[in-house]
Design an enzyme around this catalytic site. Structure first.
Site, short mmCIF file in Angstrom:
data_model
loop_
_atom_site.label_atom_id
_atom_site.label_comp_id
_atom_site.label_asym_id
_atom_site.label_seq_id
_atom_site.Cartn_x
_atom_site.Cartn_y
_atom_site.Cartn_z
N LYS A 41 46.23 38.43 41.33
CA LYS A 41 45.74 37.23 42.02
C LYS A 41 45.89 36.06 41.07
CE LYS A 41 43.66 34.92 45.37
NZ LYS A 41 44.24 34.75 46.72
N HIS A 65 39.68 39.27 54.95
CA HIS A 65 40.53 38.45 54.09
C HIS A 65 39.70 37.70 53.04
CE1 HIS A 65 44.08 36.00 53.12
NE2 HIS A 65 43.25 34.97 53.07
N HIS A 95 37.60 36.02 48.08
CA HIS A 95 36.85 34.86 47.61
C HIS A 95 35.35 35.12 47.58
CE1 HIS A 95 40.56 32.57 47.84
NE2 HIS A 95 40.75 33.00 49.07
#
Length: 386
Positions: A319, A261, A276
């Protein structure tokens, strides 16, 4: 019955364990030595204590009246000195039970000041970060927060203008990260099949980033002295489970992990979820799979690592704000997120990098657990101002 007899009976009942409160007893089985009960069965048998609803139902996710209670697997969250180690504290644990804001095993409180001091040490030890000549970025369009959902491509060039792959990717921690990044199916709802080779790559990543780097060893030394872990072996095993342990985000399939993730990124509900890590961004941008649109946040740092909040399209999925620490080494990213998740699970974690504050937001995965009720990492990322 005279007053003395009444008092004697009260004292006798008290010493026999009779109690009229659920304080510290929520969720435990029926105890015939108690005058009232504090578990779901008491509702059926109508023998609940008078404060059952307040402490055990309305307070099922609160530490009100529960600080330092014994561990009970039936409770949704916990309020004892070990809950931070197991990442299953109730959200108000730090406020109600620990004035220092968190705690490790053995009752050693971990303060915000200690976390900031350690983050400065980790910052200073990041010898593998990219230099200004090794990484050149081109942020281009800066948009207001109100424009982050517009899906407008306002930047004609890639975010990363130049990266010296030969210099960076030959380093052991970068090579270990690259080996793990390509192991995932980005679509949630589809089972992740983990091969023996991929398990070995996970082990190598943990070894290179934590055991073989000075900043990784510094992180372990801190957590060891605070009583969170009794050995490096225990620490590495817990990192492996919290980061790489599989759980289901969609369709009851074992389709996700904290590492996938945060570092690799996923697709859920028709949009990009997580994502990230700056190296993954570079790799996808280089192969034409990611199209950088704009940024809505640029941190106060003038050298690497820096922090950006970015808008981009990943092969048809958008995103809105993908925040990442830019230019840091893989071990730096991994160590900071691990520090914050272990000490501030499900909360904001305040760090200091070069004298400037960075807030990492962490989330626990509450739908499944590992070990003795420990929670997997749900997410962790730099929190950018709104």
């Amino acid at each position: 019955m005279n007053v003395i007899a009444v008092l004697a009976l009260w004292v006798t009942l008290f010493h026999q364990g009779y109690s009229y409160s659920c304080q510290g007893r929520c969720g435990y089985g029926t105890d015939n030595n108690m005058s009232c009960q504090c578990n779901p069965s008491c509702e059926r048998y109508r023998d609940c204590c008078s404060d059952y609803a307040e402490l055990c139902k309305a307070g099922a996710t609160s530490c009100k009246g529960r600080c330092d209670e014994e561990y009970n697997s039936q409770n949704k969250c916990h309020c004892n000195s070990k809950c931070a180690q197991h990442s299953n504290c109730c959200s108000d644990y730090a406020d109600l039970c620990n004035s220092d804001g968190g705690g490790g095993d053995g009752g050693s409180a971990i303060t915000d000041a200690e976390i900031k001091a350690l983050s400065e040490t980790i910052f200073a030890l990041d010898s593998n970060k990219a230099s200004a000549s090794e990484l050149i970025i081109d942020p281009q369009a800066l948009v207001h927060d109100s424009q982050t959902s517009s899906k407008n491509d306002l930047s004609s060039k890639p975010f990363v203008r130049y990266l010296n792959e030969e210099a960076l990717f030959s380093r052991p921690t970068y090579a270990a990260l690259l080996a793990v990044l390509d192991n995932y199916n980005r679509m949630t709802g589809q089972t992740e099949d983990v091969s023996a080779q991929e398990l070995a790559e996970q082990e190598a990543f943990l070894k290179e980033t934590i055991s073989n780097t000075e900043l990784g060893r510094e992180l372990f030394a801190f957590l060891y002295t605070k009583g969170v872990y009794a050995s490096e072996e225990e620490f590495i095993q817990d990192l492996k489970m919290m980061w790489f342990g599989l759980y289901s985000r969609n369709n009851n399939k074992m389709d996700s992990s904290g590492f996938e993730h945060i570092f690799a990124g996923e697709i859920k509900g028709g949009k990009v979820s997580g994502f990230h890590n700056w190296i993954q961004l570079y790799l996808l941008e280089k192969t034409g799979k990611m199209n950088y649109y704009s940024h809505s946040f640029d941190g106060p740092w003038t050298s690497y690592p820096d922090v950006f909040g970015m808008q981009f399209m990943w092969e048809g999925y958008f995103k809105q704000v993908g925040s990442a620490v830019i230019g840091c080494s893989p071990e730096f990213d991994f160590a900071l997120y691990s520090l914050c998740y272990i000490t501030r699970p499900g909360k904001q974690c305040r760090l200091s990098l070069g004298g400037k504050e960075l807030i990492i937001q962490t989330y626990t995965w509450d739908n499944s657990s590992y070990g003795d009720g420990k929670k997997y990492i749900g997410s962790a990322f730099p929190s950018t101002p709104n």
